[in-house]
Design a protein around this motif. Structure first.
Motif, PDB file in Angstrom:
ATOM      1  N   VAL B 123       0.837  -1.206   0.000  1.00 53.51           N
ATOM      2  CA  VAL B 123       0.000   0.000   0.000  1.00 53.51           C
ATOM      3  C   VAL B 123       0.868   1.250   0.000  1.00 53.51           C
ATOM      4  O   VAL B 123       0.622   2.202  -0.753  1.00 53.51           O
ATOM      5  N   ALA B 124       1.919   1.239   0.821  1.00 52.52           N
ATOM      6  CA  ALA B 124       2.764   2.432   0.919  1.00 52.52           C
ATOM      7  C   ALA B 124       3.459   2.718  -0.404  1.00 52.52           C
ATOM      8  O   ALA B 124       3.507   3.866  -0.856  1.00 52.52           O
ATOM      9  N   VAL B 125       3.977   1.657  -1.037  1.00 47.19           N
ATOM     10  CA  VAL B 125       4.644   1.893  -2.321  1.00 47.19           C
ATOM     11  C   VAL B 125       3.649   2.410  -3.344  1.00 47.19           C
ATOM     12  O   VAL B 125       3.953   3.303  -4.141  1.00 47.19           O
TER      13      VAL B 125
ATOM     14  N   LEU C  10       0.551 -12.279  -2.515  1.00 49.22           N
ATOM     15  CA  LEU C  10      -0.217 -11.422  -1.604  1.00 49.22           C
ATOM     16  C   LEU C  10       0.099  -9.958  -1.852  1.00 49.22           C
ATOM     17  O   LEU C  10      -0.799  -9.121  -2.009  1.00 49.22           O
ATOM     18  N   VAL C  11       1.397  -9.642  -1.937  1.00 48.04           N
ATOM     19  CA  VAL C  11       1.801  -8.247  -2.127  1.00 48.04           C
ATOM     20  C   VAL C  11       1.332  -7.736  -3.483  1.00 48.04           C
ATOM     21  O   VAL C  11       0.784  -6.636  -3.596  1.00 48.04           O
ATOM     22  N   ASP C  26       2.056  -0.118 -13.340  1.00 44.60           N
ATOM     23  CA  ASP C  26       1.689  -0.694 -12.052  1.00 44.60           C
ATOM     24  C   ASP C  26       2.108  -2.150 -11.950  1.00 44.60           C
ATOM     25  O   ASP C  26       2.564  -2.597 -10.900  1.00 44.60           O
ATOM     26  N   VAL C  27       1.938  -2.885 -13.057  1.00 46.98           N
ATOM     27  CA  VAL C  27       2.278  -4.304 -13.009  1.00 46.98           C
ATOM     28  C   VAL C  27       3.774  -4.473 -12.767  1.00 46.98           C
ATOM     29  O   VAL C  27       4.205  -5.262 -11.912  1.00 46.98           O
ATOM     30  N   VAL C  33       8.104  -4.749  -6.337  1.00 44.38           N
ATOM     31  CA  VAL C  33       7.876  -4.644  -4.898  1.00 44.38           C
ATOM     32  C   VAL C  33       7.597  -6.021  -4.321  1.00 44.38           C
ATOM     33  O   VAL C  33       8.124  -6.393  -3.266  1.00 44.38           O
ATOM     34  N   ALA C  34       6.764  -6.802  -5.042  1.00 50.11           N
ATOM     35  CA  ALA C  34       6.418  -8.135  -4.555  1.00 50.11           C
ATOM     36  C   ALA C  34       7.668  -8.982  -4.410  1.00 50.11           C
ATOM     37  O   ALA C  34       7.866  -9.650  -3.386  1.00 50.11           O
TER      38      ALA C  34
END
Lengths: 536, 267, 165, 121, 131, 83, 92
Positions: B123-125, C10-11, C26-27, C33-34
């Motif tokens: 969420v933060a990112v 999940l992330v 975004d992907v 990030v994931a």
């Protein structure tokens, strides 16, 4: 003209990287070197700005990010701000050199320099900025670094308590100034100092009709009611920062508790920011002493209020000096006195008064920094701050003795030194304005202060030299390189050398026409290029 | 007695301010319309037709914060940085390694927090990376991520930072990296202009009437708004590790702290 | 390797759902990030990699969620709302022991959360050595372990065991 | 048509949820001790907040006038609802446990308190 | 567009509430002896001023200052500019909140250090101990 | 008539009440909780004033971080304010 | 105004406001700290519902991103107070 914007930003960038370097480089000397190089280069940048202003004779408007004034923030530098900024940068170079002597191998050095460079960035930003809200941010940058530096000796009870008091009331002062800045936006519809100044001067409309058709859209509320709130709140903040009479309570605790070089910064330079901001607000922005301004009729009230707070601090502080036992506390009280004199100087509303105030700021900054630093040598050597227990360092190192004597004489106002000329200028200004009661205040405070200073001079110069003193530390080069230039500066600061600079600065403070027109011109030239009706 | 004096003066001041703000209209007419400058910002926040006047970001607040009035935000970051440096200066010399393991709260809270942390990072990112498109930005994301540092200290114990490998020096390093990234973006226009001999300003984002320097506004038709995205991401890094430092220092046990406070001689 | 997948999923899901868009930006960023988050946190979050990725377990979870969000919650709400709106507010509160059989900490926590999230029962404490919850029960129909287990936990644990155990 | 029905379903969830929220609030103020209030609080959080949030998700997804942004709103609210479902019970449990351990509120009236017995006080 | 009496009343009421909150927190700052309480009051004072700043940029029947349509047509920009709230106070408040956070956190660190050195956080006792 | 005005007045009154309670409360933990409630009322006000950016900053700071830091402080120092 | 907005403005918001006042009453009255925190907690969660409703009424869906942050920090407040009550010192 990148020197204007780059000077504070460079300091900040170096301050950012110091803790990162500290993870790899453990040598303390390295940090002294980096800080010295940075401050010297910043001094050169400010000198460049100063040169540019003097040769061009108009204020510089530097558009941050390229944005024209009301949209973006501008740094607007006139002779007044350039003079103070250059002088600040110069004095800080010597203070950094002194810090090398003072701190030695202290492991906290990276934090110390990070905060010190931040404080310098805050000071330069305050002097250079042309935006009411940016001034708030820079005041807070200055504030938070000073709180941190005062609490540098974290194990000392009085340092932490003084820092808390300073920070707590500083936070309240910051909030009040924030309200003042927001009210400025609410009523004037913009935050640029030049634009706000233009709105307060309806009489300029006849001469600059062309400007006013562009900026008239930027008004909104009832500015008469708003100015009362703005001036009351902002003046409270600035007197807090300057440490004059009703808001001086934090100063005698905070200034002595800090490390000695920081005491020099706080007493010599930081308090000037409050005086400068007061001059900027009262003279340039709201023009209470400007016949063209719609607030000109308020000038008698301001004159009374400002000269009262100035005179009260100028009389009260030297009396307190006489009963102090702590040498640094005594010097801190003398700061209140000198800032009081500065406030009386510009309360007159004349160009001569402003000039005398500025002159006194300059001589006081050098004298006070030198006095703190040289008395600090005695404090370090004697390991105590009690005046009666100070050791006669002056007899072992002639430079320290001379520094203490000369800075005290300059602060009192003895003839060949800078302090004499600035006090004489103040005297002239009071006579010219017909304010004889203020001349009496000046003389009384000087007389009382002489007694106070003699309490410092006596033990350091005429006491018996102790045998157990480590003399090698007294002969270090960095001590000489920091004290000697300031000593010479005090002798050099006479009317012949600084008259031109002071005249320019005072004139630019009192006559705001150029300041306003530069800001407005910067907007118009931009909008005209874009070929856009504003708001389209 | 003093209490009533204070009360009376505050009531008086509040009344005067209320009078000035409502009857004299010092704040302008409230609730009716916005100021001209506000309209100028709103009309130009995303306006591809006038590249010299736009920040190319539909988010007016972010475009003011990092482009129009970017220098404010830069120094605001400095204030936050200096506060943490001052706190670190108070705690200088403390080593974080001899923190003993605490027991923390119950299993349920621990497991829930463990599951929460990855979601929270996502969420933060997202808040940081969409700062130029939707409400949010670097500081907002960093503050949203601060919940991780708080919960680690509270739900587990101060020792959990050591277990995770976030010691003080790493946090300081990562935070300084974020701040230096900001400084890099700030100085890039000036450096490039000095190298090429053209005109550019500190913190410049796009072309201006007297300067041709510009950061790219789009990458492959995805709007990234020039400097804004870099500032947001760098600020996110700096702020979130700033909070890590703060709560690492605050969660130290008093016995550990008192070992080194008061040992040095007073000045 | 398999233990990284569930956290990453999940992330990524959280990121994509929260952003509400599937644009390439975004992907890509979400995947980065994931990957990063799962590298750091997987060793704390995932205990048993062999059970981590399984469609069958996921379907059981969906089935359980449907049962829980409709039937279980409705029953519990009806009971507590009845008590609140009644004039006398007759309650029969007790803190009872509820033994559990699960060994996996996710099952334990999911059961506890299911119990707490249904009005009328709140897990006050958990004793892992004796394998029992202490549940504050607003209208206790029986105080012994078996009754409490049958009334409060059995249904949840039976279904959740298929997901996590 | 589907949109229309979905919107009304969502709206019904919202209205029912807000009524349950009010009932939970009434219960919170009517119950006499902390442990009983916990149950009313659960009514408020789950029935009174979680379900209405789901309703809002449905309403926003079923409003095509919002364009692409309906996914943003629906998604962020869905994540919020999910996190609420995850966090609310853990929060009440932590609070209940701390209260019981710190003994700041006795669970009176109570017929039996096995936890206090097992902890030996 | 002008506001009705009721709207005016509600706006003024909100403004007065905010000013009164500022007054009360100022009272707390001056009169409460505990340093912790002083810090709590200070945070409330800062919050109040921030809300006041946002409030002056508010207008009724408005949207947040975020543009939703990115096609950049003149009509949509004009509608946006005449229907959104003022973004500048929001940007200023963003800055002020962060600054306030920094200062207050540092004050908390200082208070902690003060407790370590003085053994109390009662400002009257601290004054006595300092002499 | 904008619906937010009524809620603005309501929440500002809530903020006023809880500020008063936070200032006069002797138990510092209770004062922190009251100030958190006051902050939430302000969060709602800011939301109704159409400032989502500010909500995202102010909420963590005033509802989350200040109470956290203050409770850390209270936990290590004094719990009750003496009159 | 559409049906959805009418229902939200004239049914949901008044009911929610009433329950807010009740929660705050409990937060003010509640004899122990736990009661106050519980009421504050439920109040926070319910305000998150207001966020969603208001963002539909203001017709700007992007504002709903704030909801999640409120939920997160409401939980965090619970945890702090629980920890404080359980241990007295927070960092342990």
């Amino acid at each position: 003209m990148h020197s204007v914007s780059a000077a504070p930003a460079l300091l900040v960038a170096v301050a950012f990287s110091l803790p990162l370097i500290y993870l790899k480089v453990r040598s303390v000397k390295f940090f002294h070197g980096v800080s010295l190089v940075t401050t010297v280069s910043v001094f050169l940048l400010t000198l460049h700005v100063q040169h540019y202003i003097i040769s061009r004779e108009t204020p510089i408007v530097y558009r941050m990010g390229g944005w024209p004034p009301p949209l973006g923030i501008v740094y607007e530098v006139d002779a007044l701000s350039a003079l103070l900024a250059t002088y600040t940068a110069l004095v800080i170079v010597f203070i950094v050199a002194y810090s090398y002597w003072y701190l030695g191998e202290d492991p906290g050095t990276p934090y110390y320099y990070s905060l010190l460079l931040g404080a310098e960035a805050g000071l330069l930003g305050i002097y250079y900025t042309g935006d009411v809200f940016n001034l708030f941010v820079m005041l807070e940058v200055l504030g938070i670094t000073c709180y941190g530096l005062v609490a540098y000796y974290r194990s000392s009870r009085e340092a932490v308590e003084a820092s808390f008091k300073y920070a707590f009331f500083g936070a309240i002062a910051g909030l009040l100034y924030f309200v003042a800045a927001v009210t400025t936006y609410a009523s004037f519809g913009n935050l640029t100092m030049g634009f706000v100044a233009a709105h307060t001067r309806p009489l300029l409309r006849h001469s600059y009709q062309y400007f006013y058709q562009f900026i008239d859209v930027f008004t909104w509320g009832n500015i008469t009611g708003a100015v009362a709130v703005i001036v009351a709140l902002s003046l409270w903040t600035f007197t807090f920062k300057a440490g004059v009479f009703p808001n001086h309570f934090w100063l005698p605790d905070a200034h002595p508790a800090a490390p000695t070089p920081i005491s020099a910064v706080l007493s010599g330079l930081v308090v000037n920011a409050g005086a400068y901001a007061s001059i900027r607000f009262l003279y340039t922005i709201f023009g209470v002493y400007d016949p063209l301004s719609q607030f000109y009729h308020l000038s008698p009230y301001f004159s009374v209020v400002l000269s009262f707070i100035g005179a009260a601090s100028a009389v009260f502080a030297p009396i307190m000096m006489l009963i102090q036992r702590d040498v640094k506390r005594l010097i801190a009280y003398s700061t209140i006195m000198h800032l009081g004199l500065v406030f009386t100087g510009f309360s007159l509303g004349t160009a001569l008064g402003v000039k005398a105030s500025l002159y006194h700021i300059l001589t006081h900054a050098a004298g006070k920094a030198l006095l703190f630093m040289s008395a600090g040598v005695a404090v370090e050597a004697s390991k105590t701050r009690r005046i009666t227990d100070l050791k006669a360092v002056g007899r072992l190192n002639p430079l320290v003795g001379a520094s203490v004597a000369i800075s005290c004489f300059s602060l009192v106002g003895l003839p060949p030194l800078g302090g004499f000329f600035s006090k004489f200028a103040l005297y002239q200004a009071f006579i010219e304005a017909g304010r004889f009661e203020l001349t009496a205040v000046l003389l009384i405070s000087s007389g009382l202060a002489l007694l106070g200073y003699f309490k410092i001079i006596q033990p350091i110069l005429f006491g018996f030299p102790p045998s157990d003193l480590n003399t090698s530390k007294l002969r270090e080069l960095s001590l000489w390189t920091s004290l000697l230039p300031l000593l010479l500066l005090l002798i050099v600061l006479n009317p012949i050398t600084v008259e031109v600079l002071l005249n320019e600065a005072a004139e630019s403070a009192v006559l705001a026409g150029k300041y306003i027109s530069q800001a407005v011109e910067s907007y118009i030239s931009y909008i005209r290029e874009v070929q856009l009706s504003p708001g389209g | 007695m003093r209490k009533y004096l204070v009360l009376a003066s505050i009531v008086l001041t509040t009344a005067v301010v209320a009078y000035v703000t409502t009857y004299l209209g010092a704040l302008g007419p409230l609730g009716l319309d916005t100021r001209y400058l506000a309209k100028l910002f709103l009309a130009n926040t995303y306006n591809p037709a006038h590249r010299e006047l736009t920040a190319m970001s539909p988010e007016a607040v972010t475009s003011i914060v990092w482009d129009f009035r970017g220098i404010d935000t830069l120094y605001e970051t400095v204030v936050f940085y200096m506060a943490i440096i001052a706190a670190l200066a108070i705690y200088r010399g403390v080593s974080y390694s001899n923190v003993r393991r605490g027991s923390g709260l119950s299993l349920i809270v621990k497991v829930v927090t463990k599951l929460l942390i990855p979601i929270n990072i996502a969420v933060a990112v997202s808040i940081a990376a969409h700062g130029h498109l939707t409400p949010g930005g670097g500081f907002q994301a960093g503050a949203a991520l601060a919940v991780v540092s708080v919960l680690l200290a509270v739900v587990y114990s101060a020792h959990s930072f050591v277990e995770l490998g976030v010691n003080l020096s790493r946090a300081v390093a990562l935070r300084s990296a974020g701040l230096l990234a900001i400084a890099l973006v700030v100085f890039t226009p000036i450096v490039i202009s000095a190298l090429t001999g053209t005109q550019a300003y500190l913190m410049q984002n796009y072309v201006k009437v007297d300067s041709a320097f510009s950061f790219p506004a789009h990458v492959q038709s995805q709007l990234i708004s020039g400097t804004l995205i870099w500032f947001n991401l760098a600020e996110f890094l700096a702020v979130s590790f700033g909070f890590f430092i703060i709560f690492m220092l605050l969660s130290l046990r008093e016995e550990v702290v008192r070992e080194w406070v008061g040992k040095e001689d007073e000045h | 390797m398999r233990k990284y997948v569930p956290v990453a999923l999940l992330v990524l899901t959280a990121y994509i759902v929260f952003s509400g868009s599937v644009s390439p930006y975004d992907v890509v960023l979400g995947s980065l990030v994931a990957a990063g988050v799962s590298l750091i946190t997987s060793k704390y979050v995932v205990r048993d990699a062999s059970k981590a990725v399984s469609l069958r377990r996921f379907l059981h979870l969906v089935k359980y969620a449907f049962y829980y969000l409709t039937i279980a919650e409705f029953r519990a709400h009806r009971m507590v709302i009845g008590i609140i709106l009644s004039k006398a507010m007759v309650v029969n509160p007790a803190i009872v022991r509820v033994p559990y059989r699960a060994r996996n900490e996710y099952t334990i926590v999911a059961c506890a959360n299911s119990i707490t999230n249904t009005p009328g029962t709140v897990v006050v404490d958990i004793d892992q050595e004796k394998s029992q919850y202490y549940v504050h029960w607003i209208y206790a129909t029986g105080l012994d372990r078996e009754t409490a287990y049958r009334e409060i936990l059995e249904e949840f644990e039976k279904r959740l065991a298929k997901v996590f155990e | 048509m589907i949109d229309e029905i979905a919107r009304y379903v969502g709206l019904a969830l919202l209205v029912a949820g807000s009524v349950i929220n009010l009932i939970g609030a009434v219960g919170l103020s009517r119950f006499k001790n902390f442990y009983l209030r916990l149950h009313a609080a659960t009514v408020s959080t789950i029935g009174g907040t979680f379900y209405p949030l789901l309703g809002l998700v449905i309403v926003s997804l079923a409003t095509p006038e919002l364009g692409e942004l309906r996914f943003f709103m629906g998604g962020s609210l869905l994540v919020a609802a999910f996190i609420l479902l995850l966090l609310a019970p853990a929060g009440s449990h932590a609070l209940a446990r701390a209260t019981h351990r710190a003994k700041i509120s006795r669970p009176e009236p109570v017929i039996v308190d096995y936890l206090a017995e097992d902890r030996g006080d | 567009m002008s506001t009705s009496f009721l709207e005016n009343f509600l706006i003024t009421l909100t403004l007065y509430n905010i000013l009164a909150t500022a007054g009360i927190s100022l009272y707390g700052i001056v009169t409460r002896p505990s340093v912790t309480k002083k810090i709590i009051s200070l945070t409330i004072l800062g919050d109040t001023f921030n809300v006041l700043a946002i409030f002056i940029g508010f207008r009724v029947f408005s949207v947040p200052p975020v543009l939703l349509d990115l096609d950049g047509s003149v009509e949509k920009l004009t509608t946006f500019a005449t229907s959104a709230v003022d973004p500048l106070p929001q940007a200023l408040v963003l800055t002020a909140i962060v600054i306030g956070l920094a200062v207050n956190l540092f004050l908390i660190f200082l208070a902690l250090q003060m407790y370590r050195l003085y053994g109390t956080l009662d400002s009257r006792r601290i004054r006595e101990l300092r002499g | 008539m904008d619906f937010s005005l009524v809620l603005l007045a309501l929440f500002s009154a809530v903020g006023l009440t809880f500020t008063y309670l936070a200032v006069v409360e002797k138990d510092l933990v209770k004062a922190v909780i009251f100030s958190a409630i006051q902050s939430t009322a302000y969060v709602a006000i800011l939301y109704l004033l159409r400032a989502p950016d500010i909500v995202l900053v102010y909420l963590p700071v005033a509802v989350g971080l200040y109470p956290a830091a203050l409770l850390f402080l209270i936990g290590k120092t004094e719990k009750v304010e003496e009159e | 105004m559409s049906v959805v907005e009418l229902v939200l403005a004239f049914v949901v918001l008044p009911i929610l406001s009433t329950s807010y006042i009740l929660y705050l009453l409990v937060a003010y009255r509640g004899p122990t700290i736990s009661d106050r925190v519980l009421a504050a907690d439920v109040f926070f969660y319910s305000v998150s519902l207001l966020f969603g409703v208001a963002s539909i009424l203001i017709r700007s869906p992007i504002m709903s991103a704030c909801t999640i942050v409120l939920v997160l920090w409401a939980y965090a407040l619970d945890i702090y107070v629980a920890k404080y009550l359980e241990r007295g010192e927070m960092g342990d």
